[in-house]
Design an enzyme around this catalytic site. Structure first.
Site, PDB file in Angstrom:
ATOM      1  N   HIS A 261     -59.895  10.985  47.577  1.00  0.00           N
ATOM      2  CA  HIS A 261     -58.562  10.726  46.603  1.00  0.00           C
ATOM      3  C   HIS A 261     -58.989  10.830  45.631  1.00  0.00           C
ATOM      4  CE1 HIS A 261     -55.283   9.022  46.148  1.00  0.00           C
ATOM      5  NE2 HIS A 261     -54.614   8.931  46.477  1.00  0.00           N
ATOM      6  N   ASP A 315     -54.587  10.144  55.195  1.00  0.00           N
ATOM      7  CA  ASP A 315     -54.230  10.952  56.342  1.00  0.00           C
ATOM      8  C   ASP A 315     -54.946  10.958  56.877  1.00  0.00           C
ATOM      9  OD1 ASP A 315     -52.023  12.572  55.511  1.00  0.00           O
ATOM     10  OD2 ASP A 315     -53.215  13.683  54.010  1.00  0.00           O
TER      11      ASP A 315
HETATM   12  N1  CMC Z   1     -65.134  16.456  51.611  1.00  0.00           N
HETATM   13  C1  CMC Z   1     -66.558  17.018  50.879  1.00  0.00           C
HETATM   14  N2  CMC Z   1     -66.395  16.791  49.543  1.00  0.00           N
HETATM   15  C2  CMC Z   1     -65.171  16.151  48.952  1.00  0.00           C
HETATM   16  C3  CMC Z   1     -64.330  16.023  49.483  1.00  0.00           C
HETATM   17  C4  CMC Z   1     -63.958  16.114  50.779  1.00  0.00           C
HETATM   18  N3  CMC Z   1     -63.010  15.570  51.812  1.00  0.00           N
HETATM   19  N4  CMC Z   1     -63.591  15.474  48.814  1.00  0.00           N
HETATM   20  C5  CMC Z   1     -64.261  15.249  46.841  1.00  0.00           C
HETATM   21  N5  CMC Z   1     -65.425  15.329  47.557  1.00  0.00           N
HETATM   22  C6  CMC Z   1     -66.632  15.974  46.530  1.00  0.00           C
HETATM   23  C7  CMC Z   1     -66.051  17.510  46.184  1.00  0.00           C
HETATM   24  O1  CMC Z   1     -67.015  18.550  46.496  1.00  0.00           O
HETATM   25  C8  CMC Z   1     -67.303  17.040  44.750  1.00  0.00           C
HETATM   26  O2  CMC Z   1     -68.005  16.563  44.377  1.00  0.00           O
HETATM   27  P1  CMC Z   1     -69.345  17.361  43.545  1.00  0.00           P
HETATM   28  O3  CMC Z   1     -68.608  16.199  42.026  1.00  0.00           O
HETATM   29  O4  CMC Z   1     -70.803  17.229  43.820  1.00  0.00           O
HETATM   30  O5  CMC Z   1     -68.350  18.539  42.735  1.00  0.00           O
HETATM   31  C9  CMC Z   1     -66.308  15.396  44.373  1.00  0.00           C
HETATM   32  O6  CMC Z   1     -66.093  14.962  45.700  1.00  0.00           O
HETATM   33  C10 CMC Z   1     -64.980  15.218  43.389  1.00  0.00           C
HETATM   34  O7  CMC Z   1     -63.602  15.784  44.274  1.00  0.00           O
HETATM   35  P2  CMC Z   1     -62.916  16.846  43.546  1.00  0.00           P
HETATM   36  O8  CMC Z   1     -62.220  17.867  44.707  1.00  0.00           O
HETATM   37  O9  CMC Z   1     -62.590  17.515  42.327  1.00  0.00           O
HETATM   38  O10 CMC Z   1     -61.740  15.746  43.627  1.00  0.00           O
HETATM   39  P3  CMC Z   1     -60.358  15.822  43.840  1.00  0.00           P
HETATM   40  O11 CMC Z   1     -59.278  14.500  42.972  1.00  0.00           O
HETATM   41  O12 CMC Z   1     -60.071  16.418  42.774  1.00  0.00           O
HETATM   42  O13 CMC Z   1     -59.820  16.186  44.989  1.00  0.00           O
HETATM   43  C11 CMC Z   1     -58.897  15.604  46.789  1.00  0.00           C
HETATM   44  C12 CMC Z   1     -59.096  14.437  45.708  1.00  0.00           C
HETATM   45  C13 CMC Z   1     -57.512  14.816  47.885  1.00  0.00           C
HETATM   46  C14 CMC Z   1     -57.633  16.794  46.875  1.00  0.00           C
HETATM   47  C15 CMC Z   1     -59.507  15.754  47.053  1.00  0.00           C
HETATM   48  O14 CMC Z   1     -60.694  14.850  48.096  1.00  0.00           O
HETATM   49  C16 CMC Z   1     -59.546  16.770  49.245  1.00  0.00           C
HETATM   50  O15 CMC Z   1     -59.990  17.644  49.311  1.00  0.00           O
HETATM   51  N6  CMC Z   1     -60.435  16.058  50.080  1.00  0.00           N
HETATM   52  C17 CMC Z   1     -59.584  16.525  51.451  1.00  0.00           C
HETATM   53  C18 CMC Z   1     -58.232  17.233  52.054  1.00  0.00           C
HETATM   54  C19 CMC Z   1     -57.658  15.438  52.164  1.00  0.00           C
HETATM   55  O16 CMC Z   1     -57.550  14.748  52.895  1.00  0.00           O
HETATM   56  N7  CMC Z   1     -56.190  15.288  51.697  1.00  0.00           N
HETATM   57  C20 CMC Z   1     -55.094  14.673  51.267  1.00  0.00           C
HETATM   58  C21 CMC Z   1     -55.410  13.622  50.148  1.00  0.00           C
HETATM   59  S1  CMC Z   1     -54.563  11.872  50.543  1.00  0.00           S
HETATM   60  C22 CMC Z   1     -53.179  11.588  50.790  1.00  0.00           C
HETATM   61  C23 CMC Z   1     -51.994  13.430  50.078  1.00  0.00           C
HETATM   62  O17 CMC Z   1     -52.296  13.181  48.879  1.00  0.00           O
HETATM   63  O18 CMC Z   1     -51.502  13.574  50.690  1.00  0.00           O
END
Ligand code: CMC
Length: 378
Positions: A261, A315
């Protein structure tokens, strides 16, 4: 004008001042209008919480009754909307059906009277009341059946489950569904809420505001993740497969659905409550073998990625709750939207109160002074 540093995804950039909800991502705290989510989940109802978010205070008994009554009497959808939905392809995603139907409401109520509190209230009531009917109607119609009319003797959550299954729900299932709606109703400046506020800032109608937010919610990085979690658990198939599955995703730098998140760096408090609700349902209606896999996923992912603050988000467990209630997987995100519409409307109202059109800037990194090349020379 000062030039700001570019932040991909606008991370850490405030897009509004808001008093609707608050998240402490380090401590795992979520409040709606200052009240902790755990307390609302235990003591409130979805409609009462929706009122709190939109009008800023908990309603009195009289105010709540009046609001519930108004919602009750606006639950039917116009036959033209129903007939339009009948023409949607049954293979279409229910989120696309919902986005189109919500936008179509604007055709019937196209007058924009944004300074009039009666207009604001009527629009909020209409959207909160009809969105569940639209979701249930599409589900029945894509299976070739006529939609079921709402039942006036049933509460908001129970009526939705009734319209979906043509059967009065078990009271525990209805209560738990209502709590799920409370848990999903609002969550600060997330992508769909931002989308709602951007659309609202142009002073368009609230149906366009909600339709744009529904479109944004559907993506797998946002609300669409709940659907993908169940598909992932299905793919994993057994507890033994969890470690190789997670390792493979990490090796390929793929995201694990239902984890991580932008704000929470601990387990999402909503995931904790939803997990408890899933357990209550399993106790009454039977176990779900996917739960074992989910528990192992949480253990393995927390061990491997906990250092980066990656834990289950809202989720991760919601799908297991909805699955036990017999809700089809591709309706999980529309169910999220049923709840979130009240949050979007709270932001719509707040945006209107102090509006300035959103018009950010960009950092141009393209070319300049390029001569036009005639087509026969390209
Ligand atoms: N699985 C593996 N690695 C992850 C994940 C994940 N679910 N989420 C973040 N990371 C890692 C990412 O690879 C990155 O690593 P590094 O710094 O080594 O490159 C680091 O954590 C930061 O990730 P980010 O993508 O820059 O984080 P963000 O804040 O842009 O994205 C997020 C947040 C929710 C989109 C992301 O965590 C994600 O894609 N999660 C999976 C999809 C998901 O479950 N979405 C629902 C979100 S909560 C409810 C909602 O909003 O509807």
């Amino acid at each position: 004008m000062t030039v700001c540093e570019y932040k991909p995804g606008l991370e850490g950039i405030p897009a509004a001042q808001s008093s609707i909800s608050y998240v402490d991502g380090q401590k795992g705290i979520l409040e709606y209008r200052g009240i902790r989510i755990e307390e609302l989940a235990e003591k409130s109802t979805f409609l009462e919480t929706a009122y709190l978010l939109i009008w800023g205070e908990l309603p009195t008994e009289e105010e709540l009754k009046a609001f519930e009554h108004e919602v009750l009497f606006h639950r039917r959808i116009k036959y033209r909307i129903r007939d339009m939905m009948k023409c949607f392809p049954e293979s279409g995603h229910p989120m696309d059906a919902l986005q189109s139907s919500a936008a179509a409401l604007g055709l019937f109520f196209s007058r924009r009277d944004l300074h009039n509190p009666v207009y604001i209230r009527n629009a909020a009531v209409r959207l909160i009341a009809t969105i569940p009917t639209m979701v249930a109607a599409f589900q029945l119609m894509r299976e070739g059946n006529d939609p079921v009319k709402p039942r006036d003797d049933l509460g908001y959550a129970a009526n939705f489950l009734y319209m979906l299954n043509e059967k009065e729900p078990d009271p525990l299932a209805a209560k738990i569904f209502d709590i799920c709606l409370i848990l999903h109703v609002e969550h600060t400046m997330n992508a769909s809420t931002f989308s709602a506020r951007v659309t609202a800032s142009t002073l368009t109608d609230p149906y366009a505001v909600v339709a744009s937010a529904v479109g944004t919610l559907g993506g797998p990085l946002h609300g669409g993740a709940n659907e993908e979690v169940i598909q992932m658990l299905e793919e994993i198939g057994s507890v033994e497969n969890v470690v190789p599955y997670v390792d493979n995703l990490l090796k390929n730098k793929a995201k694990i659905m239902g984890f991580g998140h932008r704000v929470y760096k601990v387990k999402d408090p909503r995931a904790t409550i939803l997990q408890g609700l899933a357990e209550q349902l399993f106790e009454k209606f039977g176990y779900d073998e996917y739960y074992e896999i989910a528990l192992e996923m949480e253990r393995v992912v927390s061990e491997k990625l906990g250092g980066k603050g990656i834990y289950p988000n809202v989720d991760f467990y919601s799908g297991l709750v909805y699955r036990k209630m017999g809700i089809p997987t591709d309706l999980f995100t529309p169910v999220f939207a049923i709840a979130r519409v009240a949050g979007w409307l709270a932001h719509w109202k707040e945006q209107l109160a102090e509006n300035r059109i959103f018009r950010p800037t960009q950092i141009y990194n393209g070319r300049h002074e390029i001569a036009y090349t005639p087509i026969d020379q390209r």
